[in-house]
Enzyme design. Structure first.
Site, PDB file in Angstrom:
ATOM      1  N   ASP A 170      -1.114  15.774  -4.829  1.00 23.31           N
ATOM      2  CA  ASP A 170      -0.848  14.335  -4.788  1.00 23.31           C
ATOM      3  C   ASP A 170       0.650  14.038  -4.623  1.00 23.31           C
ATOM      4  O   ASP A 170       1.042  12.883  -4.535  1.00 23.31           O
ATOM      5  CB  ASP A 170      -1.416  13.662  -6.045  1.00 23.31           C
TER       6      ASP A 170
ATOM      7  N   LYS B 188       5.134   9.375  -1.923  1.00 24.86           N
ATOM      8  CA  LYS B 188       4.448   9.418  -3.222  1.00 24.86           C
ATOM      9  C   LYS B 188       4.536  10.839  -3.757  1.00 24.86           C
ATOM     10  O   LYS B 188       4.081  11.788  -3.108  1.00 24.86           O
ATOM     11  CB  LYS B 188       2.979   8.996  -3.046  1.00 24.86           C
TER      12      LYS B 188
ATOM     13  N   ASP C 114      -2.382  14.310 -10.463  1.00 25.47           N
ATOM     14  CA  ASP C 114      -3.066  13.037 -10.678  1.00 25.47           C
ATOM     15  C   ASP C 114      -4.414  13.281 -11.340  1.00 25.47           C
ATOM     16  O   ASP C 114      -5.418  13.532 -10.671  1.00 25.47           O
ATOM     17  CB  ASP C 114      -3.250  12.304  -9.340  1.00 25.47           C
TER      18      ASP C 114
ATOM     19  N   LYS D 183     -10.284  11.005 -13.919  1.00 27.90           N
ATOM     20  CA  LYS D 183     -11.134  11.422 -12.810  1.00 27.90           C
ATOM     21  C   LYS D 183     -12.206  12.394 -13.312  1.00 27.90           C
ATOM     22  O   LYS D 183     -12.002  13.066 -14.321  1.00 27.90           O
ATOM     23  CB  LYS D 183     -10.294  12.173 -11.760  1.00 27.90           C
TER      24      LYS D 183
ATOM     25  N   ARG E  88       0.456   3.539  -5.744  1.00 29.93           N
ATOM     26  CA  ARG E  88       1.049   2.257  -5.348  1.00 29.93           C
ATOM     27  C   ARG E  88       2.018   1.761  -6.418  1.00 29.93           C
ATOM     28  O   ARG E  88       2.975   1.050  -6.103  1.00 29.93           O
ATOM     29  CB  ARG E  88      -0.070   1.245  -5.044  1.00 29.93           C
TER      30      ARG E  88
ATOM     31  N   GLU F  56      -2.372   4.880  -9.237  1.00 26.75           N
ATOM     32  CA  GLU F  56      -0.995   5.041  -9.697  1.00 26.75           C
ATOM     33  C   GLU F  56       0.021   5.182  -8.564  1.00 26.75           C
ATOM     34  O   GLU F  56       1.198   4.897  -8.738  1.00 26.75           O
ATOM     35  CB  GLU F  56      -0.904   6.257 -10.630  1.00 26.75           C
TER      36      GLU F  56
ATOM     37  N   ASP G 172      -5.734   5.095 -12.382  1.00 28.13           N
ATOM     38  CA  ASP G 172      -5.861   6.070 -11.292  1.00 28.13           C
ATOM     39  C   ASP G 172      -5.335   5.506  -9.967  1.00 28.13           C
ATOM     40  O   ASP G 172      -5.190   6.243  -8.995  1.00 28.13           O
ATOM     41  CB  ASP G 172      -7.329   6.494 -11.151  1.00 28.13           C
TER      42      ASP G 172
HETATM   43  N1  BES Z   1      -4.462  10.408  -5.333  1.00 33.35           N
HETATM   44  C1  BES Z   1      -5.595   9.552  -5.280  1.00 33.35           C
HETATM   45  C2  BES Z   1      -6.160   9.410  -3.875  1.00 33.35           C
HETATM   46  C3  BES Z   1      -6.735  10.655  -3.233  1.00 33.35           C
HETATM   47  C4  BES Z   1      -8.101  10.840  -3.206  1.00 33.35           C
HETATM   48  C5  BES Z   1      -5.925  11.559  -2.608  1.00 33.35           C
HETATM   49  C6  BES Z   1      -8.624  11.953  -2.585  1.00 33.35           C
HETATM   50  C7  BES Z   1      -6.452  12.686  -1.998  1.00 33.35           C
HETATM   51  C8  BES Z   1      -7.809  12.873  -1.975  1.00 33.35           C
HETATM   52  C9  BES Z   1      -5.222   8.157  -5.755  1.00 33.35           C
HETATM   53  O1  BES Z   1      -4.231   8.086  -6.723  1.00 33.35           O
HETATM   54  C10 BES Z   1      -6.433   7.541  -6.349  1.00 33.35           C
HETATM   55  O2  BES Z   1      -6.890   8.036  -7.343  1.00 33.35           O
HETATM   56  N2  BES Z   1      -6.920   6.460  -5.744  1.00 33.35           N
HETATM   57  C11 BES Z   1      -8.070   5.778  -6.219  1.00 33.35           C
HETATM   58  C12 BES Z   1      -7.776   4.300  -6.206  1.00 33.35           C
HETATM   59  C13 BES Z   1      -8.773   3.463  -6.952  1.00 33.35           C
HETATM   60  C14 BES Z   1      -8.748   3.785  -8.424  1.00 33.35           C
HETATM   61  C15 BES Z   1      -8.443   2.004  -6.731  1.00 33.35           C
HETATM   62  C16 BES Z   1      -9.216   6.109  -5.290  1.00 33.35           C
HETATM   63  O3  BES Z   1      -9.000   6.277  -4.082  1.00 33.35           O
HETATM   64  O4  BES Z   1     -10.333   6.244  -5.769  1.00 33.35           O
HETATM   65 ZN    ZN Z   2      -2.924   9.674  -6.737  1.00 32.40          ZN
HETATM   66 MN    MN Z   3      -4.995   8.325  -8.672  1.00 31.17          MN
END
Ligand code: BES
Ligand code: ZN
Ligand code: MN
Length: 511
Positions: free
Chosen positions: A297, A274, A279, A286, A360, A358, A356
């Site tokens: 990210d 990824k 992000d 966020k 996947r 993104e 968010d």
């Molecule tokens: N890049 C984030 C995940 C992340 C969180 C990485 C903390 C490093 C530290 C990812 O893209 C994300 O935002 N995931 C969301 C998914 C949700 C919206 C279904 C999450 O984990 O809140």
């Molecule tokens: Zn992310």
């Molecule tokens: Mn995200």
């Protein structure tokens, strides 16, 4: 850092600032100095046995004592605690000891250290392995991302001499080749850290593509970069959707191929990362607090670069295909939206419920593309995918999901050896059902939060077909900040860790 092995005694090595010895933790009541350290005790006028009696010298993991000889001249003595772990856990203590020494050297401007290997190579750890672990800990621990700092900084440890002494003299050839191999891996990790620490205003998708091309030129790898127009033709709607909000930094898919080495039919391993260069969450934006962390990210993609570098330097046997799914996730008038329906490579469709989620979405194209075009024997992806994985596992192990027992076993073994920890989490038919959408094949987010790492993994599962696959959720282990520094070993300084480079390289070396 120059790392050398010599057959002489450590105290005979010329022009070093310090001699380092290891001390294991023993029961508090046994206050006898190990026989191996009698020489050091004499050189310090009995200071070692005195400190031991006073309970100040314990051999606890991470403990460090710096002493000068009776005459106040000559190299100083560094005694580093190894803890009481035995067997395989000791390898991790040795990496930590190497890092503690290197960081002390940096803080106190010691340019060179000779280590007495016989005091470290204990309890069933072979001298060649002990030397490699110490050296790797020192090299990784001494790293500092200082490219953007103009103020003065202390120089790093320049020279580490592994002294075998009379006891281990005959292991010199094995120690040397082991140091050489681990040095190649450390170099790849440090190179990757330098890329991964670049902020989003430097490290755009095009920058990562440029780094891949540079790597290809120096290592003789085939590199292909797919830009927006090509992604459009290929039908990579996931990358285009996520990258669509950025005006200056359009998405890229980057492919690196290492051809493998040796006779017979070589296995092909695909490694997919990824590469979200920033992000923000996109339209599903966020909160501001800690949003800066999201420059990391791209960690999975940068790890893929590091893995290809290490694989090429070590000339591992399997063919390795690296795929970087790079995009910047920011809000604008051209961003993808919650509710959008997206067609990905190979035709599967995604309902976007949260912009968010993104990672996947970009990985769907990379996974399906590499599976269809390279027919790999295994696919491994690395992604800072979910906050839920951080909630579950914290910062010292990454989540492992796998459809294949052999692959999972091999990765868990590599994790044990390298100290890049993995903890297996479940992939069940139920989770596949949960991510099904009413209007598309899968949805990228569920309305209810529990088990977020599991449903993210199940989403990815849709795109790998029947190919043996492992997914590493590295969200908690990819980078070090003031918030999580207590979780990580001293060979992980602040910033990008390059988690997965040592682990996957070890796995590839075992094939
Ligand atoms: N890049 C984030 C995940 C992340 C969180 C990485 C903390 C490093 C530290 C990812 O893209 C994300 O935002 N995931 C969301 C998914 C949700 C919206 C279904 C999450 O984990 O809140
Ligand atoms: Zn992310
Ligand atoms: Mn995200």
């Amino acid at each position: 850092m120059r790392i050398e092995a010599v057959s002489s005694e450590a105290w005979d090595v010329q022009d070093v600032d310090a001699v380092a010895v290891g001390l294991s933790e023993t029961a508090p009541e046994s206050k006898a100095l190990p026989r191996q350290l009698q020489d050091e005790d004499q050189r310090t006028g009995g200071a070692l046995s005195a400190l031991l009696k006073r309970g100040e010298l314990t051999g606890k993991r991470g403990e460090l004592h710096s002493l000068v000889g009776g005459a106040g001249t000559g190299p100083r003595l560094l005694v580093v605690g190894l803890g009481k772990a035995s067997g395989r856990a000791l390898r991790e203590d040795l990496r930590r000891a190497g890092a503690v020494l290197a960081r002390h050297a940096k803080a106190h401007r010691l340019g060179s250290i000779a280590v007495r290997l016989s005091t470290f190579s204990l309890r069933g750890v072979e001298p060649s392995v002990a030397a490699a672990d110490l050296a790797q800990g020192a090299e990784l621990g001494a790293y500092e991302f200082s490219e953007f700092r103009t103020s003065e900084r202390n120089p790093s440890l320049e020279r580490l001499v592994v002294a075998l002494g009379r006891d281990l003299r005959r292991t010199l050839p094995r120690v040397r080749s082991s140091l050489d191999r681990v040095g190649q891996v450390s170099e790849a990790v440090l190179w990757a850290r330098q890329v991964g620490n670049q902020p989003a205003n430097v490290a755009s998708p095009a920058y990562l593509a440029e780094k891949a091309q540079e790597l290809g030129r120096t290592m003789g790898l085939k590199v292909t970069v797919f830009d927006e127009a090509q992604l459009q033709k290929m039908g990579c709607g996931g990358l285009l959707a996520v990258g669509g909000g950025s005006s200056g930094h359009p998405p890229r898919m980057v492919v690196l191929e290492y051809p493998g080495r040796g006779a017979g039919k070589l296995p092909t391993i695909a490694v997919v990362g990824k590469g979200i260069t920033f992000d923000s969450g996109g339209i599903s934006i966020k909160p501001a607090l800690h949003m800066s962390h999201m420059k990391f990210d791209k960690s999975g993609a940068v790890a893929v670069l590091g893995i290809l570098r290490a694989a090429a330097r070590l000339k591992v046997r399997p063919k390795v295909v690296g795929v970087l799914c790079c995009a910047e996730n920011v809000p604008s008038g051209t961003s993808y939206r919650p509710g959008d329906l997206v067609r990905t490579f190979g035709g599967k469709t995604i309902e976007v419920l949260n912009t968010d989620a993104e990672g996947r979405v970009v990985l769907s194209d990379g996974l399906a593309w590499v599976n269809a075009t390279h027919h790999p024997d295994a696919i491994i992806d690395l992604a800072t995918l979910t906050g839920a994985c951080v909630t579950a596992l914290g910062h010292d192990v990454a989540g492992l999901f796998s459809t294949d027992e052999r692959l999972a076993r091999a990765l868990l073994d590599a994790a044990e050896g390298t100290g890049e920890g993995l903890w297996r989490l479940p992939l069940k038919p139920l989770h596949d059902e949960l991510v099904r959408s009413e209007v598309a094949d899968v949805k990228n987010s569920l309305e209810a939060p529990p088990g977020g790492a599991l449903t993210a993994a199940a989403f990815l599962h849709t795109f790998v077909g029947e190919t043996p696959w492992a997914h590493l959720d590295i969200a908690g282990t990819a980078y070090v900040t003031s918030l999580n520094s207590k979780w990580v070993p001293p060979y992980h300084p602040p910033g990008y860790v390059a988690f997965g480079v040592r682990l996957i390289t070890e796995y590839l070396q075992g094939l």
